[in-house]
Design a protein around this motif. Structure first.
Motif, PDB file in Angstrom:
ATOM      1  N   PHE A  69       3.299  14.212  -0.283  1.00 16.77           N
ATOM      2  CA  PHE A  69       3.897  13.118   0.482  1.00 16.77           C
ATOM      3  C   PHE A  69       5.389  13.003   0.154  1.00 16.77           C
ATOM      4  CE2 PHE A  69       2.021  11.435  -3.409  1.00 16.77           C
ATOM      5  CZ  PHE A  69       2.999  10.597  -3.930  1.00 16.77           C
ATOM      6  N   LYS A  70       6.113  12.224   0.985  1.00 22.32           N
ATOM      7  CA  LYS A  70       7.536  11.980   0.750  1.00 22.32           C
ATOM      8  C   LYS A  70       7.818  10.489   0.855  1.00 22.32           C
ATOM      9  CE  LYS A  70       8.873  12.935   5.571  1.00 22.32           C
ATOM     10  NZ  LYS A  70       9.713  13.793   6.444  1.00 22.32           N
ATOM     11  N   ALA A  71       8.816  10.037   0.089  1.00 23.81           N
ATOM     12  CA  ALA A  71       9.185   8.623   0.105  1.00 23.81           C
ATOM     13  C   ALA A  71       9.890   8.292   1.414  1.00 23.81           C
ATOM     14  CB  ALA A  71      10.087   8.320  -1.084  1.00 23.81           C
ATOM     15  N   THR A  72       9.578   7.126   1.971  1.00 23.89           N
ATOM     16  CA  THR A  72      10.232   6.686   3.212  1.00 23.89           C
ATOM     17  C   THR A  72      10.891   5.320   3.053  1.00 23.89           C
ATOM     18  OG1 THR A  72       8.083   5.845   3.985  1.00 23.89           O
ATOM     19  CG2 THR A  72       8.772   8.035   4.763  1.00 23.89           C
ATOM     20  N   ASN A  73      10.138   4.344   2.564  1.00 25.66           N
ATOM     21  CA  ASN A  73      10.653   2.978   2.448  1.00 25.66           C
ATOM     22  C   ASN A  73      10.749   2.531   0.991  1.00 25.66           C
ATOM     23  OD1 ASN A  73      10.759   2.589   5.316  1.00 25.66           O
ATOM     24  ND2 ASN A  73       8.523   2.363   5.283  1.00 25.66           N
ATOM     25  N   ILE A  74      11.193   3.438   0.143  1.00 25.52           N
ATOM     26  CA  ILE A  74      11.319   3.138  -1.277  1.00 25.52           C
ATOM     27  C   ILE A  74      12.289   4.132  -1.892  1.00 25.52           C
ATOM     28  CG2 ILE A  74       9.379   4.643  -1.944  1.00 25.52           C
ATOM     29  CD1 ILE A  74       8.670   2.508  -4.092  1.00 25.52           C
ATOM     30  N   ASP A  75      12.979   3.726  -2.951  1.00 24.90           N
ATOM     31  CA  ASP A  75      13.864   4.646  -3.667  1.00 24.90           C
ATOM     32  C   ASP A  75      12.997   5.730  -4.314  1.00 24.90           C
ATOM     33  OD1 ASP A  75      16.849   4.612  -5.184  1.00 24.90           O
ATOM     34  OD2 ASP A  75      15.235   5.571  -6.309  1.00 24.90           O
ATOM     35  N   GLU A  76      13.237   6.985  -3.948  1.00 27.24           N
ATOM     36  CA  GLU A  76      12.313   8.037  -4.393  1.00 27.24           C
ATOM     37  C   GLU A  76      12.367   8.285  -5.890  1.00 27.24           C
ATOM     38  OE1 GLU A  76      14.423  12.283  -3.521  1.00 27.24           O
ATOM     39  OE2 GLU A  76      13.784  11.172  -1.746  1.00 27.24           O
ATOM     40  N   LEU A  77      13.515   8.020  -6.521  1.00 28.94           N
ATOM     41  CA  LEU A  77      13.585   8.197  -7.976  1.00 28.94           C
ATOM     42  C   LEU A  77      12.871   7.054  -8.707  1.00 28.94           C
ATOM     43  CD1 LEU A  77      17.217   9.549  -8.416  1.00 28.94           C
ATOM     44  CD2 LEU A  77      15.080  10.820  -8.580  1.00 28.94           C
ATOM     45  N   PHE A  78      12.929   5.863  -8.135  1.00 28.89           N
ATOM     46  CA  PHE A  78      12.130   4.766  -8.688  1.00 28.89           C
ATOM     47  C   PHE A  78      10.651   5.136  -8.619  1.00 28.89           C
ATOM     48  CE2 PHE A  78       9.381   1.113  -7.923  1.00 28.89           C
ATOM     49  CZ  PHE A  78       9.699   0.276  -8.986  1.00 28.89           C
ATOM     50  N   LEU A  79      10.250   5.680  -7.470  1.00 33.43           N
ATOM     51  CA  LEU A  79       8.851   6.065  -7.281  1.00 33.43           C
ATOM     52  C   LEU A  79       8.452   7.162  -8.265  1.00 33.43           C
ATOM     53  CD1 LEU A  79       6.371   5.476  -5.522  1.00 33.43           C
ATOM     54  CD2 LEU A  79       7.109   7.344  -4.019  1.00 33.43           C
TER      55      LEU A  79
ATOM     56  N   VAL B 230       2.722  14.642   3.691  1.00 33.11           N
ATOM     57  CA  VAL B 230       3.308  15.929   4.073  1.00 33.11           C
ATOM     58  C   VAL B 230       2.173  16.936   4.223  1.00 33.11           C
ATOM     59  CG1 VAL B 230       4.767  17.853   3.324  1.00 33.11           C
ATOM     60  CG2 VAL B 230       5.529  15.499   2.963  1.00 33.11           C
ATOM     61  N   VAL B 231       2.035  17.495   5.427  1.00 30.75           N
ATOM     62  CA  VAL B 231       0.977  18.481   5.673  1.00 30.75           C
ATOM     63  C   VAL B 231       1.543  19.748   6.318  1.00 30.75           C
ATOM     64  CG1 VAL B 231      -0.917  16.820   5.827  1.00 30.75           C
ATOM     65  CG2 VAL B 231       0.428  17.349   7.872  1.00 30.75           C
TER      66      VAL B 231
ATOM     67  N   SER C  10       0.856  -1.186   0.000  1.00 29.63           N
ATOM     68  CA  SER C  10       0.000   0.000   0.000  1.00 29.63           C
ATOM     69  C   SER C  10       0.892   1.237   0.000  1.00 29.63           C
ATOM     70  CB  SER C  10      -0.914   0.007   1.224  1.00 29.63           C
ATOM     71  OG  SER C  10      -0.147   0.066   2.412  1.00 29.63           O
ATOM     72  N   LEU C  11       0.409   2.306  -0.597  1.00 28.98           N
ATOM     73  CA  LEU C  11       1.211   3.518  -0.704  1.00 28.98           C
ATOM     74  C   LEU C  11       1.637   4.027   0.669  1.00 28.98           C
ATOM     75  CD1 LEU C  11       2.411   5.711  -2.563  1.00 28.98           C
ATOM     76  CD2 LEU C  11       0.221   6.937  -2.406  1.00 28.98           C
ATOM     77  N   ASP C  12       0.755   3.932   1.664  1.00 27.75           N
ATOM     78  CA  ASP C  12       1.094   4.478   2.986  1.00 27.75           C
ATOM     79  C   ASP C  12       2.180   3.694   3.715  1.00 27.75           C
ATOM     80  OD1 ASP C  12      -0.322   2.241   3.742  1.00 27.75           O
ATOM     81  OD2 ASP C  12      -1.920   3.337   4.776  1.00 27.75           O
ATOM     82  N   SER C  13       2.560   2.518   3.171  1.00 32.68           N
ATOM     83  CA  SER C  13       3.646   1.745   3.784  1.00 32.68           C
ATOM     84  C   SER C  13       5.021   2.162   3.263  1.00 32.68           C
ATOM     85  CB  SER C  13       3.439   0.246   3.536  1.00 32.68           C
ATOM     86  OG  SER C  13       3.637  -0.077   2.171  1.00 32.68           O
ATOM     87  N   ILE C  14       5.041   2.965   2.207  1.00 28.51           N
ATOM     88  CA  ILE C  14       6.329   3.372   1.625  1.00 28.51           C
ATOM     89  C   ILE C  14       6.486   4.892   1.542  1.00 28.51           C
ATOM     90  CG2 ILE C  14       6.691   1.248   0.292  1.00 28.51           C
ATOM     91  CD1 ILE C  14       5.570   2.744  -2.164  1.00 28.51           C
TER      92      ILE C  14
END
Length: 390
Positions: free
Chosen positions: A108-118, A27-28, A19-23
């Motif tokens: 939002f910001k990437a946490t558990n994933i490569d942000e450029l892959f995302l 940002v608010v 799920s998206l919220d796991s990775i």
């Protein structure tokens, strides 16, 4: 199996569904201390850009303290749908250290994933199905999709292990770099052309240009633009059906930015044009124009088809005379007859026109060639993306 159609040979095994919220993390943060005074907007094809560059004006409110403050590397989802982007667009902030966005956006910001892959994942259409399943049916308010925020973060994505993520992102970053370098070549050529245009046509109040080809002297003569170009209404060339297909032969044109809207299989009402007998299509409301040297049909009657009035004029020279005008229409009226045909221009002898026209044609042909390379890289990237992601 949950695997992509195309894969680097060293990788095996299935991708994970997450799920998206796991990775990512929402940002608010607000711009309470006015850390940034740069309002951003999201362009589907250009990413996150400042509003002044994109709109030529600031369209945000005066008080930016209530806006979201986005940092470089973070993402935002624009729920506005547009042509080619039926479920909106998700982009990463790359060109600025920070900026502010309306709270209508989901950040939002990437946490558990490569942000450029995302970043590259969201350039594909693989996430569209998930979003379409949570969009309230029929609820599109002022161009905005009705996407509940909490449900957006529950959408499922398929991702590989970290090492494969990096390998994929590196490939697409290399392609992006090629596209960027190619665009820089085009920007340089366009700047060079702009400089030559300023020097090879007389400045306001003068009758001779600063720069001339050897052997030409004397003043240029005044004419009206309508003395150089005559027009034809495009009514009999309007396409009957907009069911376009790239396998069809005849392009359907607009005088706007998109130029070629698609291709039709209709065989009647085709406007003939060629390199020997070119045409200018002129948008009668926005005043944008294109040089056309191939046969075509048109989408609407909101344009004029322009031809030379006489063989005393060089076509490409006259086309560049037209393109020199930076007139902004003040009202919604047909501009050719009411304004442009009456504009006064300066014209040299035919041989000098011919030299100038050929000079700018060579530059424009080079720009077109470089643009074709960009189009090739983009198509290559698009094809790889659809096969290398799930």
């Amino acid at each position: 199996m949950n695997v992509p159609k195309l894969r680097f040979k060293e990788f095996g095994g299935e991708w994970r569904s997450v799920s998206l919220d796991s990775i990512v993390e929402r940002v608010v943060r607000k711009n309470k201390q006015l850390e940034s005074k740069l309002p951003l907007t999201i362009s589907a094809d250009r990413g996150l850009v400042d509003q002044i560059t994109y709109f030529n004006k600031n369209v945000s409110g005066k008080d930016l303290s209530g806006y979201y403050l986005l940092k470089k590397g973070e993402f935002t989802y624009n729920k506005s749908y547009s042509n080619g982007y039926p479920w909106g667009a998700i982009k990463r902030l790359e060109n600025y250290n920070q900026g502010v966005l309306s709270t209508l956006y989901i950040c939002f910001k990437a946490t558990n994933i490569d942000e450029l892959f995302l970043k590259h994942y969201f350039e594909t259409t693989h996430w569209h199905k998930e979003v379409s399943m949570i969009a309230a049916e029929g609820a599109r308010n002022h161009g905005l999709l009705n996407i509940p925020v909490n449900e957006f973060f529950k959408i499922k994505l398929n991702i590989p292990e970290e090492w494969e993520q990096r390998k994929i992102r590196n490939l697409f970053e290399k392609i992006n770099k090629k596209i960027k370098l190619q665009q820089q070549k085009i920007d340089l050529l366009q700047e060079q052309k702009k400089g030559y245009m300023q020097k090879m046509f007389p400045k306001a109040g003068e009758t001779q240009p600063e720069m001339r080809f050897e052997g030409f002297t004397g003043e240029w003569e005044e004419r009206k633009l309508g003395d150089l170009l005559k027009y034809e209404q495009p009514t009999k060339y309007i396409v009957e059906s907009t069911n376009y297909n790239d396998s069809n032969e005849t392009p359907v044109l607009t005088a706007g930015k998109s130029f070629i809207l698609g291709y039709t299989n209709e065989i009647s009402g085709i406007k003939e044009a060629s390199a020997k007998n070119p045409i200018i299509i002129f948008d009668d409301f926005t005043t944008s124009s294109h040089y056309v040297d191939f046969s075509f049909k048109v989408k609407s009657s909101a344009m004029k088809l322009l031809y030379l009035t006489s063989s005393d004029y060089d076509f490409y020279f006259v086309f560049n005379v037209l393109k020199k005008f930076e007139y902004v229409p003040e009202n919604h009226e047909r501009q050719w007859i009411s304004k442009f045909a009456k504009f006064k221009v300066l014209v040299p002898v035919f041989n000098e026109q011919e030299k100038i026209g050929a000079f700018f044609k060579k530059i424009d042909d080079n720009i077109y060639l470089q643009q074709q390379k960009i189009d090739f890289y983009k198509e290559q990237k698009k094809g790889l993306m659809q096969q290398m992601f799930i």
